[in-house]
Enzyme design. Structure first.
Site, PDB file in Angstrom:
ATOM      1  N   HIS A 196       0.870  -1.184   0.000  1.00  0.00           N
ATOM      2  CA  HIS A 196       0.000   0.000   0.000  1.00  0.00           C
ATOM      3  C   HIS A 196       0.904   1.230   0.000  1.00  0.00           C
ATOM      4  O   HIS A 196       1.831   1.315   0.797  1.00  0.00           O
ATOM      5  CB  HIS A 196      -0.879  -0.012   1.250  1.00  0.00           C
ATOM      6  CG  HIS A 196      -1.696   1.228   1.437  1.00  0.00           C
ATOM      7  ND1 HIS A 196      -2.527   1.719   0.446  1.00  0.00           N
ATOM      8  CD2 HIS A 196      -1.816   2.084   2.480  1.00  0.00           C
ATOM      9  CE1 HIS A 196      -3.122   2.824   0.884  1.00  0.00           C
ATOM     10  NE2 HIS A 196      -2.702   3.071   2.108  1.00  0.00           N
ATOM     11  N   HIS A 216       0.913   5.759  -1.078  1.00  0.00           N
ATOM     12  CA  HIS A 216       0.146   6.933  -1.511  1.00  0.00           C
ATOM     13  C   HIS A 216       0.933   7.586  -2.652  1.00  0.00           C
ATOM     14  O   HIS A 216       1.116   8.803  -2.669  1.00  0.00           O
ATOM     15  CB  HIS A 216      -0.067   7.906  -0.357  1.00  0.00           C
ATOM     16  CG  HIS A 216      -1.031   7.426   0.676  1.00  0.00           C
ATOM     17  ND1 HIS A 216      -1.635   8.256   1.589  1.00  0.00           N
ATOM     18  CD2 HIS A 216      -1.531   6.193   0.935  1.00  0.00           C
ATOM     19  CE1 HIS A 216      -2.431   7.552   2.382  1.00  0.00           C
ATOM     20  NE2 HIS A 216      -2.380   6.292   1.999  1.00  0.00           N
ATOM     21  N   ASP A 225       0.505  -4.389 -21.352  1.00  0.00           N
ATOM     22  CA  ASP A 225       1.517  -5.405 -21.036  1.00  0.00           C
ATOM     23  C   ASP A 225       1.243  -6.048 -19.675  1.00  0.00           C
ATOM     24  O   ASP A 225       1.730  -7.129 -19.383  1.00  0.00           O
ATOM     25  CB  ASP A 225       2.920  -4.772 -20.972  1.00  0.00           C
ATOM     26  CG  ASP A 225       3.508  -4.530 -22.355  1.00  0.00           C
ATOM     27  OD1 ASP A 225       3.054  -5.166 -23.324  1.00  0.00           O
ATOM     28  OD2 ASP A 225       4.417  -3.688 -22.462  1.00  0.00           O
ATOM     29  N   HIS A 284      -8.655   7.698  -1.408  1.00  0.00           N
ATOM     30  CA  HIS A 284      -7.543   7.213  -0.597  1.00  0.00           C
ATOM     31  C   HIS A 284      -6.329   6.980  -1.500  1.00  0.00           C
ATOM     32  O   HIS A 284      -5.678   7.960  -1.868  1.00  0.00           O
ATOM     33  CB  HIS A 284      -8.013   5.980   0.192  1.00  0.00           C
ATOM     34  CG  HIS A 284      -7.031   5.456   1.169  1.00  0.00           C
ATOM     35  ND1 HIS A 284      -7.277   4.384   1.995  1.00  0.00           N
ATOM     36  CD2 HIS A 284      -5.760   5.840   1.449  1.00  0.00           C
ATOM     37  CE1 HIS A 284      -6.208   4.151   2.741  1.00  0.00           C
ATOM     38  NE2 HIS A 284      -5.283   5.016   2.431  1.00  0.00           N
ATOM     39  N   TYR A 328       7.629 -12.785 -24.971  1.00  0.00           N
ATOM     40  CA  TYR A 328       8.374 -11.641 -24.429  1.00  0.00           C
ATOM     41  C   TYR A 328       9.454 -12.145 -23.479  1.00  0.00           C
ATOM     42  O   TYR A 328       9.217 -13.053 -22.686  1.00  0.00           O
ATOM     43  CB  TYR A 328       7.396 -10.716 -23.702  1.00  0.00           C
ATOM     44  CG  TYR A 328       8.077  -9.535 -23.044  1.00  0.00           C
ATOM     45  CD1 TYR A 328       8.306  -8.350 -23.740  1.00  0.00           C
ATOM     46  CD2 TYR A 328       8.520  -9.629 -21.730  1.00  0.00           C
ATOM     47  CE1 TYR A 328       8.941  -7.293 -23.147  1.00  0.00           C
ATOM     48  CE2 TYR A 328       9.164  -8.570 -21.115  1.00  0.00           C
ATOM     49  CZ  TYR A 328       9.366  -7.404 -21.827  1.00  0.00           C
ATOM     50  OH  TYR A 328      10.005  -6.346 -21.230  1.00  0.00           O
TER      51      TYR A 328
HETATM   52 ZN    ZN Z   1      -3.247   4.787   3.111  1.00  0.00          ZN
END
Ligand code: ZN
Length: 233
Positions: free
Chosen positions: A96, A98, A121, A172, A230
């Protein structure tokens, strides 16, 4: 020595890649790694800056949500990671951040449209943006409900978390995952780059058309299809 030493080290290394890749500032973001045989996952402690983070600070959690080892509080997003690990049993790690451009799309409450071959891709779908959470979900067990907001959105769209290893949460920021935490970190960096390219393209040319189907399929299949060609075999 802790039986979780290797797991902590892997989690520490993944977390430290996030500032190195320019995906997080200060204490923003967290990475986690699961060990399904032991029924635990390792996650960054809450509010510890990357500059001072040490492998021994990593917290070991049971998949049921209890602290197994560690003297720091786990990331405030721990319950979101637990929901995803518990429902998608093929994933090995979650990230996670930002990161700026991905978060800009999330704040605008927009899917990232598939505009080019860099995106194709990696996946054939627009990058989904889950809708804003209801007041009841926010007032309830917020981080647990955040996990459910992701699961519900994939269900609603009939989207496979094996193909789309990334999501935006409205207002978020993004979450990414993968079979390993290294893949989850890679996906976070790819997502940020796709988000930046899509932002620039749609700013240069508002209403720019989606990539045509023939190119979407061509690019996805040459990397991931049955006859992929690839890279080096
Ligand atoms: Zn967050």
């Amino acid at each position: 020595m802790s039986q979780y030493q290797e797991l902590k080290q892997a989690c520490y290394a993944a977390n430290m890649q996030l500032p190195q890749l320019g995906l997080v500032l200060f204490t923003f973001g967290n990475a986690s790694v699961v060990d399904r045989e032991k029924g635990v996952f390792a996650i960054k402690p809450s509010g510890v800056p990357y500059a001072t983070l040490r492998p021994e600070d990593i917290v070991i959690m049971s998949l049921g949500g209890k602290i197994v080892e560690g003297d720091k509080r786990p990331s405030s997003d721990t319950k979101t990671h637990a929901v995803l690990f518990n429902h998608w049993d093929h994933i090995g790690g979650i990230v996670h951040t930002h990161s700026t451009y991905a978060t800009a799309w999330a704040q605008a409450q927009l899917d990232i449209p598939l505009l080019g071959t860099t995106h194709a891709d990696h996946l054939t779908a627009d990058i989904p943006c889950a809708p804003p959470m209801s007041d009841a979900m926010i007032a309830g067990d917020y981080e647990h409900q955040t996990g459910w907001q992701i699961l519900n959105e994939f269900q609603r769209r009939g989207l496979s978390p094996r193909e789309a290893e990334m999501v935006l949460l409205s207002n978020h920021a993004p979450f990414t995952w993968g079979s390993t935490v290294e893949k989850a970190v890679y996906n976070s960096a790819v997502l940020e780059e796709i988000a930046r390219m899509a932002y620039l393209s749609s700013t240069l040319r508002p209403g720019v058309p989606r990539l045509k189907d023939a190119l979407i399929q061509k690019h996805y299949d040459r990397k991931h299809g049955a006859n992929s060609y690839y890279g080096q075999s």
